[in-house]
Design a protein around this motif. Structure first.
Motif, PDB file in Angstrom:
ATOM      1  N   LYS A  47       0.809  -1.212   0.000  1.00  0.00           N
ATOM      2  CA  LYS A  47       0.000   0.000   0.000  1.00  0.00           C
ATOM      3  C   LYS A  47       0.847   1.269   0.000  1.00  0.00           C
ATOM      4  O   LYS A  47       0.309   2.370   0.077  1.00  0.00           O
ATOM      5  CB  LYS A  47      -0.921   0.006   1.226  1.00  0.00           C
ATOM      6  CG  LYS A  47      -1.999  -1.064   1.182  1.00  0.00           C
ATOM      7  CD  LYS A  47      -2.941  -0.941   2.366  1.00  0.00           C
ATOM      8  CE  LYS A  47      -4.038  -1.993   2.309  1.00  0.00           C
ATOM      9  NZ  LYS A  47      -4.973  -1.887   3.458  1.00  0.00           N
ATOM     10  N   SER A  48       2.154   1.127  -0.089  1.00  0.00           N
ATOM     11  CA  SER A  48       3.025   2.304  -0.041  1.00  0.00           C
ATOM     12  C   SER A  48       3.224   2.903  -1.427  1.00  0.00           C
ATOM     13  O   SER A  48       3.099   2.224  -2.447  1.00  0.00           O
ATOM     14  CB  SER A  48       4.390   1.933   0.550  1.00  0.00           C
ATOM     15  OG  SER A  48       5.158   1.211  -0.396  1.00  0.00           O
ATOM     16  N   VAL A  81       8.018   1.376  -7.638  1.00  0.00           N
ATOM     17  CA  VAL A  81       8.923   0.305  -8.070  1.00  0.00           C
ATOM     18  C   VAL A  81       8.256  -0.591  -9.101  1.00  0.00           C
ATOM     19  O   VAL A  81       8.855  -0.941 -10.124  1.00  0.00           O
ATOM     20  CB  VAL A  81       9.391  -0.533  -6.855  1.00  0.00           C
ATOM     21  CG1 VAL A  81      10.074  -1.818  -7.312  1.00  0.00           C
ATOM     22  CG2 VAL A  81      10.352   0.275  -5.995  1.00  0.00           C
ATOM     23  N   GLN A  82       7.003  -0.967  -8.841  1.00  0.00           N
ATOM     24  CA  GLN A  82       6.294  -1.835  -9.782  1.00  0.00           C
ATOM     25  C   GLN A  82       6.094  -1.155 -11.136  1.00  0.00           C
ATOM     26  O   GLN A  82       6.286  -1.765 -12.188  1.00  0.00           O
ATOM     27  CB  GLN A  82       4.932  -2.240  -9.200  1.00  0.00           C
ATOM     28  CG  GLN A  82       5.024  -3.067  -7.932  1.00  0.00           C
ATOM     29  CD  GLN A  82       5.924  -4.276  -8.087  1.00  0.00           C
ATOM     30  OE1 GLN A  82       5.735  -5.104  -8.979  1.00  0.00           O
ATOM     31  NE2 GLN A  82       6.931  -4.382  -7.237  1.00  0.00           N
ATOM     32  N   ALA A  83       5.725   0.117 -11.116  1.00  0.00           N
ATOM     33  CA  ALA A  83       5.527   0.857 -12.367  1.00  0.00           C
ATOM     34  C   ALA A  83       6.846   0.977 -13.129  1.00  0.00           C
ATOM     35  O   ALA A  83       6.882   0.816 -14.355  1.00  0.00           O
ATOM     36  CB  ALA A  83       4.953   2.240 -12.077  1.00  0.00           C
TER      37      ALA A  83
END
Length: 209
Positions: A42-43, A49-51
């Motif tokens: 949820k951060s 990082v994922q994007a």
């Protein structure tokens, strides 16, 4: 003597056992997903990082069609902007060690994208520039980047795009401040944003070559 009062009827069994089984499996899958969810899911950092990973993967897939690996396009773009560079200047611009820059240039030279020439009067200094093929690749990289940018921001209006860019630059500046990272000079925005919102240390997010 019988006990008084009404007896509760037994719960009626489902008329569709298959449906009950599917619902139970769905609940089990959702519970498993909740258990496997990483602590930082949820951060903002986790989302960033994922994007970034997905964006880099998409860029890498598109670069493969140009016979390039992710990271090599940075060399091509730097040379396209500068025209010609020494190996030392190239390594400094990309924030990598000279041997790393030299290895990447050797690979690009083997592909016919760059050429190296010794400095007149000082053979120890080597200058690098793009060939005609390399210049064509630079133009293709620019088009590729614009296309992936459009995919990345699909559904965003201009105001949202400017806002997102501004926020990401602020994130980069915050991290540069606490890590002591040194970057390029601030660049003024071309779309009307304040100069003090320009990106500091853009190389902080650059990946190794």
């Amino acid at each position: 003597m019988q006990a008084s009062g009404k007896v509760k009827p037994a719960k009626e069994a489902s008329k569709d056992p298959g449906k009950d089984s599917a619902l139970a499996e769905g609940r089990s899958a959702r519970e498993a997903q909740r258990r496997l969810r990483p602590p930082g899911a949820k951060s903002v950092g986790w989302a960033l990082v994922q994007a970034a990973r997905l964006h880099r993967s998409r860029i890498g897939d598109r670069l493969a069609a140009l016979d390039l690996f992710a990271g090599q396009e940075q060399v091509v773009q730097a040379l396209a902007a500068a025209g010609t560079m020494t190996m030392g200047d190239l390594a400094a611009t990309l924030r990598v060690r000279p041997p790393t820059a030299s290895k990447t240039i050797s690979r690009l030279a083997a592909l016919g994208f760059v050429e190296r020439r010794a400095e007149a009067g000082d053979g120890r200094i080597v200058r690098v520039r793009l060939t005609e093929t390399g210049l064509a690749r630079a133009a293709a990289i620019e088009r590729l980047w614009d296309e992936v940018e459009a995919e990345l921001l699909d559904g965003f209006d201009n105001k949202e795009r400017r806002r997102l860019r501004k926020l990401l630059r602020k994130v980069a500046r915050n991290l540069a401040d606490v890590t002591g990272a040194v970057g390029h000079e601030a660049e003024a925005e071309i779309d009307g944003e304040d100069e003090d919102e320009a990106l500091i240390a853009p190389d902080v997010l650059a990946r190794p070559l």
